[in-house]
Structures are given as structure tokens and as C-alpha cells.
Design an enzyme around this catalytic site. Structure first.
Site, PDB file in Angstrom:
ATOM      1  N   ARG A   1       0.708  -1.068  -0.053  1.00  0.00           N
ATOM      2  CA  ARG A   1       0.057  -0.132   0.056  1.00  0.00           C
ATOM      3  C   ARG A   1       0.849   1.150   0.223  1.00  0.00           C
ATOM      4  O   ARG A   1       0.471   2.207  -0.656  1.00  0.00           O
ATOM      5  CB  ARG A   1      -0.891   0.181   1.153  1.00  0.00           C
ATOM      6  CG  ARG A   1      -2.181  -0.202   1.053  1.00  0.00           C
ATOM      7  CD  ARG A   1      -3.123  -0.242   2.100  1.00  0.00           C
ATOM      8  NE  ARG A   1      -2.432  -0.992   3.200  1.00  0.00           N
ATOM      9  CZ  ARG A   1      -2.969  -1.304   4.287  1.00  0.00           C
ATOM     10  NH1 ARG A   1      -4.251  -1.044   4.545  1.00  0.00           N
ATOM     11  NH2 ARG A   1      -2.493  -2.288   5.091  1.00  0.00           N
TER      12      ARG A   1
ATOM     13  N   LYS B   1      -3.862 -20.080   2.792  1.00  0.00           N
ATOM     14  CA  LYS B   1      -4.846 -20.679   3.661  1.00  0.00           C
ATOM     15  C   LYS B   1      -4.704 -19.973   4.924  1.00  0.00           C
ATOM     16  O   LYS B   1      -3.831 -19.042   5.023  1.00  0.00           O
ATOM     17  CB  LYS B   1      -4.477 -22.018   4.296  1.00  0.00           C
ATOM     18  CG  LYS B   1      -3.160 -22.451   4.608  1.00  0.00           C
ATOM     19  CD  LYS B   1      -2.719 -22.544   5.961  1.00  0.00           C
ATOM     20  CE  LYS B   1      -3.445 -22.233   6.900  1.00  0.00           C
ATOM     21  NZ  LYS B   1      -2.600 -21.420   7.998  1.00  0.00           N
TER      22      LYS B   1
ATOM     23  N   HIS C   1       1.041 -25.212   2.633  1.00  0.00           N
ATOM     24  CA  HIS C   1       2.469 -25.288   2.439  1.00  0.00           C
ATOM     25  C   HIS C   1       3.015 -26.788   2.764  1.00  0.00           C
ATOM     26  O   HIS C   1       4.156 -27.312   2.619  1.00  0.00           O
ATOM     27  CB  HIS C   1       3.558 -24.344   3.129  1.00  0.00           C
ATOM     28  CG  HIS C   1       3.611 -23.979   4.717  1.00  0.00           C
ATOM     29  ND1 HIS C   1       2.512 -23.586   5.290  1.00  0.00           N
ATOM     30  CD2 HIS C   1       4.661 -24.528   5.158  1.00  0.00           C
ATOM     31  CE1 HIS C   1       3.021 -23.719   6.503  1.00  0.00           C
ATOM     32  NE2 HIS C   1       4.177 -24.231   6.628  1.00  0.00           N
TER      33      HIS C   1
ATOM     34  N   LYS D   1       6.034 -29.797   1.680  1.00  0.00           N
ATOM     35  CA  LYS D   1       7.284 -30.589   2.360  1.00  0.00           C
ATOM     36  C   LYS D   1       7.733 -31.692   1.863  1.00  0.00           C
ATOM     37  O   LYS D   1       6.979 -32.556   1.641  1.00  0.00           O
ATOM     38  CB  LYS D   1       6.833 -30.487   3.930  1.00  0.00           C
ATOM     39  CG  LYS D   1       6.489 -28.919   4.678  1.00  0.00           C
ATOM     40  CD  LYS D   1       6.596 -29.523   6.249  1.00  0.00           C
ATOM     41  CE  LYS D   1       5.790 -28.115   6.637  1.00  0.00           C
ATOM     42  NZ  LYS D   1       6.877 -27.231   7.297  1.00  0.00           N
TER      43      LYS D   1
ATOM     44  N   GLU E   1       4.489 -26.743  17.954  1.00  0.00           N
ATOM     45  CA  GLU E   1       5.326 -25.673  17.849  1.00  0.00           C
ATOM     46  C   GLU E   1       5.718 -25.148  19.106  1.00  0.00           C
ATOM     47  O   GLU E   1       5.087 -25.132  20.086  1.00  0.00           O
ATOM     48  CB  GLU E   1       4.429 -24.530  17.301  1.00  0.00           C
ATOM     49  CG  GLU E   1       4.071 -24.908  15.760  1.00  0.00           C
ATOM     50  CD  GLU E   1       3.339 -23.677  14.968  1.00  0.00           C
ATOM     51  OE1 GLU E   1       4.231 -22.979  14.319  1.00  0.00           O
ATOM     52  OE2 GLU E   1       2.142 -23.661  15.232  1.00  0.00           O
TER      53      GLU E   1
ATOM     54  N   ASP F   1      -6.736 -22.468  11.751  1.00  0.00           N
ATOM     55  CA  ASP F   1      -5.004 -21.908  11.329  1.00  0.00           C
ATOM     56  C   ASP F   1      -4.484 -23.336  11.161  1.00  0.00           C
ATOM     57  O   ASP F   1      -3.782 -23.405  10.028  1.00  0.00           O
ATOM     58  CB  ASP F   1      -4.487 -21.355  12.393  1.00  0.00           C
ATOM     59  CG  ASP F   1      -3.080 -20.724  12.082  1.00  0.00           C
ATOM     60  OD1 ASP F   1      -2.967 -20.505  10.676  1.00  0.00           O
ATOM     61  OD2 ASP F   1      -2.125 -20.940  12.979  1.00  0.00           O
TER      62      ASP F   1
ATOM     63  N   HIS G   1      -3.749 -28.092   7.427  1.00  0.00           N
ATOM     64  CA  HIS G   1      -2.369 -28.893   7.369  1.00  0.00           C
ATOM     65  C   HIS G   1      -2.801 -30.327   7.914  1.00  0.00           C
ATOM     66  O   HIS G   1      -2.346 -31.133   7.488  1.00  0.00           O
ATOM     67  CB  HIS G   1      -1.459 -28.183   8.271  1.00  0.00           C
ATOM     68  CG  HIS G   1      -1.105 -26.681   8.158  1.00  0.00           C
ATOM     69  ND1 HIS G   1      -0.881 -26.448   6.565  1.00  0.00           N
ATOM     70  CD2 HIS G   1      -0.624 -25.595   8.557  1.00  0.00           C
ATOM     71  CE1 HIS G   1      -0.335 -25.103   6.706  1.00  0.00           C
ATOM     72  NE2 HIS G   1      -0.363 -24.594   7.895  1.00  0.00           N
TER      73      HIS G   1
ATOM     74  N   LYS H   1       0.662 -23.949  20.051  1.00  0.00           N
ATOM     75  CA  LYS H   1       1.551 -23.056  20.142  1.00  0.00           C
ATOM     76  C   LYS H   1       2.292 -23.363  21.533  1.00  0.00           C
ATOM     77  O   LYS H   1       1.628 -23.616  22.427  1.00  0.00           O
ATOM     78  CB  LYS H   1       1.236 -21.742  19.926  1.00  0.00           C
ATOM     79  CG  LYS H   1       0.397 -21.660  18.774  1.00  0.00           C
ATOM     80  CD  LYS H   1       1.211 -21.091  17.624  1.00  0.00           C
ATOM     81  CE  LYS H   1       0.348 -20.681  16.441  1.00  0.00           C
ATOM     82  NZ  LYS H   1       1.096 -20.959  15.012  1.00  0.00           N
TER      83      LYS H   1
END
Ligand code: BG6
Length: 496
Positions: A48, A147, A177, A181, A215, A234, A239, A339
């Protein structure tokens, strides 16, 4: 799955944003340095507000923050920077900036064009409409959608319809993604090029399957995205369900986009829908609170995002799912992601049944079931755990050993291509095998929406778990209740 492609133009919408800085540009740079991004290609980053300084200095700075290895080779960096242009562009209305983008793209009429939408899904419709208005959706153009696609079945459908007005399905590349892998692609090779595994791959021999994406990072700096999205949308909707599809699908007639996607879709359609009580029993939802990571105190979710009000967004989910078909009837699939867990790894554990009869009285209590472990990260690795006789002891003494199959082909000079680059090159080549069909996205949402709706109706907040732990006790319970255990809890971590 093509490595060498012709020179192309890649337009990254949201080109100076988080995804572009953290994943796309480092991947493109490594590909360029390794010679798989052809010379003459152009990378156009839309933003932007444009950039204040020169592109090379900016790239150097972002690589230092995200991928320090990328900034080392000054010459490669300046050659790469020469490919990159930053273009000021609004995504809601056309105008001078769009004329400019069109002129740049039309100056190379032979280049395939990849429009990568690394922007919030709320901007997909207006951006695609503008691409159509400016004639940037012709045969040589493809659009990549990041996604999660929408936040529910309804919104995903609306996006698919809107994008579909400008781009045909064969031009639309919905990216996940994880499918790029190396180990995930290897899963297909492993299953469908070895009779050994395929013959055993069903509820006749398999007791259950665990799929974990753990993670150690929190969500700091991702407030705009994460709050209101949560781990289910998410990570699970895309995934984890994609991994489940690849593990569970029937052999495709050909290793081609249509066949692979049809088989994955059948798995999604066979997922047993969860309702009310079943969700209470089979889904664990939690959020991290303050804790410690490797001895250092770290804040909780609300502190990481500077929230003033308590939030109901989950950062951890564990689910027991079932696939209702002949192959998988009665085999639970335990899915888990979170997480701020103690470690970062992704792995699939196929746990086989116990032997039907133990021929030695002493073995009975001493037999571990076979396990096949597919590790996706941090490294690609396969391991098979089996029982053998204890060396030089009498026949009744057994021990469990791990047979390690090192899948990284150290001998070959093959360039290691990371997932995003792999998928961008596939987009240039028009190969959709590792992309998600709109029907898959919609069926995955259909399954996930029931859980989200139940959470919303119940109004219950997520369970707390201290950062640096493996989630709430209830996730451990999900397994022990079935007399099973998460693989990492057995202290048998795969050794490479
Ligand atoms: C992304 C999620 O899709 O995948 C992130 O939005 C997550 O929240 C990331 O951290 C994990 O990817 P990887 O490849 O680092 O495991």
C-alpha cells in the site's frame, strides 16, 4: 512437481507483509542462489505504501531478521534484488497503480504470471475482480490463495465463487505449504511405491494413528490474524486434515492432480461428523498462559497479543477422529497441534496392533507394538520400531529397537527446495498435484464448522495450559482413556 521452469513473473500481493518477509522471499532467494529460479524472472511486491529505501537494503534487513543464512552472499543478494520491484498498489479500487502493474506485466508477454495473494481473505474478492478488469487473468495467469481460505464453509464458498468469476479452477492454486514439505511428498512415494507398507495399511493391522504438529513459538506479533482465527482454523482445517488425507487415502490411479485430489476428497467426505457430546468427549481446546520455555519465564496468550479482555481463541487442539470406511473402520486418528509447546516437531505415528498370540510366556508382558514414525520436521526422517532378541541373552529376553531409514539423499547434489518454493515452481509449471481443490476446502470446513459452532454455543472458555508444557491434562487423558499414549510421552523420541 517440477524443478526447472521457464522465466516467470511472480506478483506477491501483500509483498512487504509477514508471509512474504518470513517465508516467500527467503525461499525465492535460496532458489535463486541454487539456480532453480531462472534468470529473467521478475518478482513484483505490491504494497500500500511502497518502500522508503532501496530494495537491496530492505531485503538485507529482512533476511537478517528471518533467515540470516540468506544475507551472507552479497553478490547473490544484489543479483536477486535486481529481480525484485516494489509497487505501490491499493487492492480495493483500480487506477494509475493498476495501469502501471498491467504495463509491467504486459512488457513480458511470454512469461507465465503467478499472482500470489498473501493478503487477508477479505481482500481476495476485490483483488481478483481488479485482476479481471485489467485483463491480468488470461491463460498465462494463475492465482495462488493462501490458507485459511475464509473462516467457515459459508465464507470459503463465497471466496471460491468470487475467485471463480475471474479465474478457472485450473488457474486456481489453493496453497497448503505442508503439502510442499519433502517428507509429505515422500509419504505418497512410500505408500504407493512399496507393497510392504500398503499391505499393512488398514484397521486389520493398525491400532491407531497419531498426527502431531507441535510448535514452541507463541503468537506474538500476529494479533491481527490469530485472534479470532485460533488453532482449529489455522492448523487443523488445513495442515492436519491434509496430512490425515495423505495417510488415509486409497491409492490414486495416477499420481496426478485430479486422481490425488479425488482420493483426498473421499477421505474428507468419510470423516465422521462430531456433534455435541462427542465434541465434549473427543475434542480438547486450550490456550497457553504464562509459563517457562527452557527455564525462561514467558507470557501467556493475552500478554503476547496485548489483549485487555480475556479471549476465547484456542492455541491448542487435540481431536480424536474417525474415518467411516472399510479400510479405517474402528481406527482412531488422534490429531494434535499447539503453540508454546516445549518443542517444535511434526510427526505421524502409525501404531500397529499387538501380535495376536505371544508364543513365549515371558514375552507376553514385554512386547511393544510396532510403530512406524514419519517425521516431517525439524528433519525428514522415517523410523520403524520393532522387537528383537536381546543380544547374547536367552530367547525370552526381548528389546525394542529402532530401524532408522534416512530418507535425505545425501549422495545426490539435488537442490533442497523448501515447501513454498516447491509450490511456486509447481504453480509456474501449472501442476496442481500438491494443491487443494475447492471441494476439499469446503468439506474440511464442513467438518470443522460443527466443532466451532458447538464451542460458540457452549460459550465455554478454552482450558488453560502453561507455556512450555504439552497442553492441558485433558489432552493426555484423551489417550489414556483409550489405554493409549502420545508417542512423545513414552520417552522414545526418534533418534536420527
Ligand atoms: C502456518 C500457520 O500455516 O503454519 C502458522 O498460519 C504456523 O500459525 C505455521 O506457525 C507452521 O508452519 P511450519 O512449516 O513452520 O510448521
Amino acid at each position: 512437481m517440477s524443478d526447472m521452469v521457464e522465466a516467470f513473473d511472480l506478483v506477491i500481493f501483500g509483498g512487504t507483509g509477514d508471509l512474504s518477509r518470513r517465508k516467500l522471499l527467503p525461499a525465492l532467494f535460496s532458489g535463486f542462489a541454487a539456480g532453480v529460479v531462472p534468470e529473467g524472472s521478475r518478482i513484483l511486491l505490491t504494497s500500500r505504501s511502497g518502500l522508503e529505501g532501496p530494495v537491496d537494503a530492505w531485503l538485507k534487513q529482512i533476511f537478517a531478521e528471518t533467515e540470516p543464512a540468506c544475507g551472507q552472499d552479497e553478490k547473490a543478494l544484489s543479483d536477486f534484488a535486481a529481480m525484485v520491484q516494489v509497487i505501490e498498489l491499493g487492492l480495493v479500487e483500480g487506477g494509475k497503480d493498476w495501469d502501471n502493474l498491467t504495463a509491467i506485466l504486459n512488457a513480458e508477454p511470454e512469461h507465465p504470471i503467478v499472482h500470489f495473494l498473501a493478503i487477508p481473505p477479505a481482500l481476495f474478492t476485490s483483488t481478483c475482480d481488479l485482476l479481471g478488469q485489467y485483463g491480468l487473468n488470461g491463460e498465462r495467469a494463475r492465482v495462488v490463495l493462501e490458507k485459511p481460505l475464509g473462516h467457515s464453509l459459508k465464507s470459503a464458498r463465497a471466496i471460491n465463487e468470487d475467485v471463480g468469476r475471474t479465474f478457472g479452477e485450473e488457474q486456481t492454486f489453493r496453497i497448503d505449504h505442508y503439502l510442499g514439505k519433502e517428507a509429505v511428498q515422500n509419504l505418497l512415494a512410500l505408500r504407493f511405491s512399496n507393497i510392504l507398507f500398503e499391505e499393512l495399511w488398514s484397521g486389520r493391522t493398525i491400532d491407531h494413528i497419531q498426527i502431531t504438529i507441535a510448535e514452541n513459538q507463541g503468537v506474538k506479533g500476529r494479533a491481527g490474524f490469530y485472534e479470532g482465527t485460533g488453532a482449529l482454523r489455522d492448523m487443523v482445517q488445513n495442515h492436519l486434515l491434509q496430512l490425515l488425507c495423505l495417510v488415509a487415502m486409497e491409492p490414486p490411479a495416477r499420481l496426478e492432480a485430479d486422481s490425488i485430489r479425488e482420493e483426498k476428497l473421499k477421505v474428507l467426505k468419510s470423516l465422521k461428523p462430531l456433534d455435541g457430546q462427542e465434541i465434549e468427549r473427543n475434542v480438547v481446546r486450550a490456550q497457553y498462559v504464562a509459563g517457562a520455555m527452557q527455564g525462561e519465564a514467558v507470557g501467556g496468550y493475552a500478554e503476547d497479543l496485548n489483549l485487555e479482555e480475556p479471549s476465547n481463541t484456542e492455541t491448542f487442539v487435540a481431536i480424536k477422529a474417525h474415518i467411516e470406511n472399510w479400510r479405517w473402520a474402528g481406527v482412531p486418528f488422534y490429531l494434535r497441534t499447539g503453540k508454546r509447546l516445549p518443542d517444535r516437531f511434526a510427526e505421524i505415528v502409525i501404531q500397529f496392533k499387538n501380535v495376536p498370540h505371544s508364543p513365549h510366556p515371558a514375552w507376553g508382558t514385554n512386547l511393544s507394538p510396532n510403530r512406524f514414525i514419519i517425521r516431517l520436521q525439524p528433519e525428514d526422517h522415517l523410523a520403524l520400531r520393532m522387537m528383537v532378541k536381546n543380544h547374547s541373552a536367552k530367547g525370552e529376553a526381548l528389546r525394542e529397537v529402532e530401524m532408522n531409514l534416512d530418507v535425505v539423499d545425501a549422495g545426490a547434489d539435488a537442490v533442497r527446495i523448501g515447501p513454498y518454493l516447491r509450490l511456486i515452481l509447481d504453480t509456474v509449471a501449472g501442476d496442481q498435484s500438491l494443491f487443494v481443490h475447492r471441494d476439499e476446502v469446503e468439506h474440511a470446513w464442513r467438518w470443522v464448522d460443527r466443532i466451532i459452532d458447538h464451542w460458540q454455543d457452549s460459550g465455554e472458555p478454552p482450558l488453560p495450559y502453561p507455556a512450555g508444557t504439552w497442553g492441558p491434562y485433558e489432552a493426555h487423558d484423551l489417550m489414556t482413556h483409550d489405554k493409549r499414549q502420545w508417542f512423545h510421552e513414552m520417552g522414545k523420541r526418534v533418534q536420527k
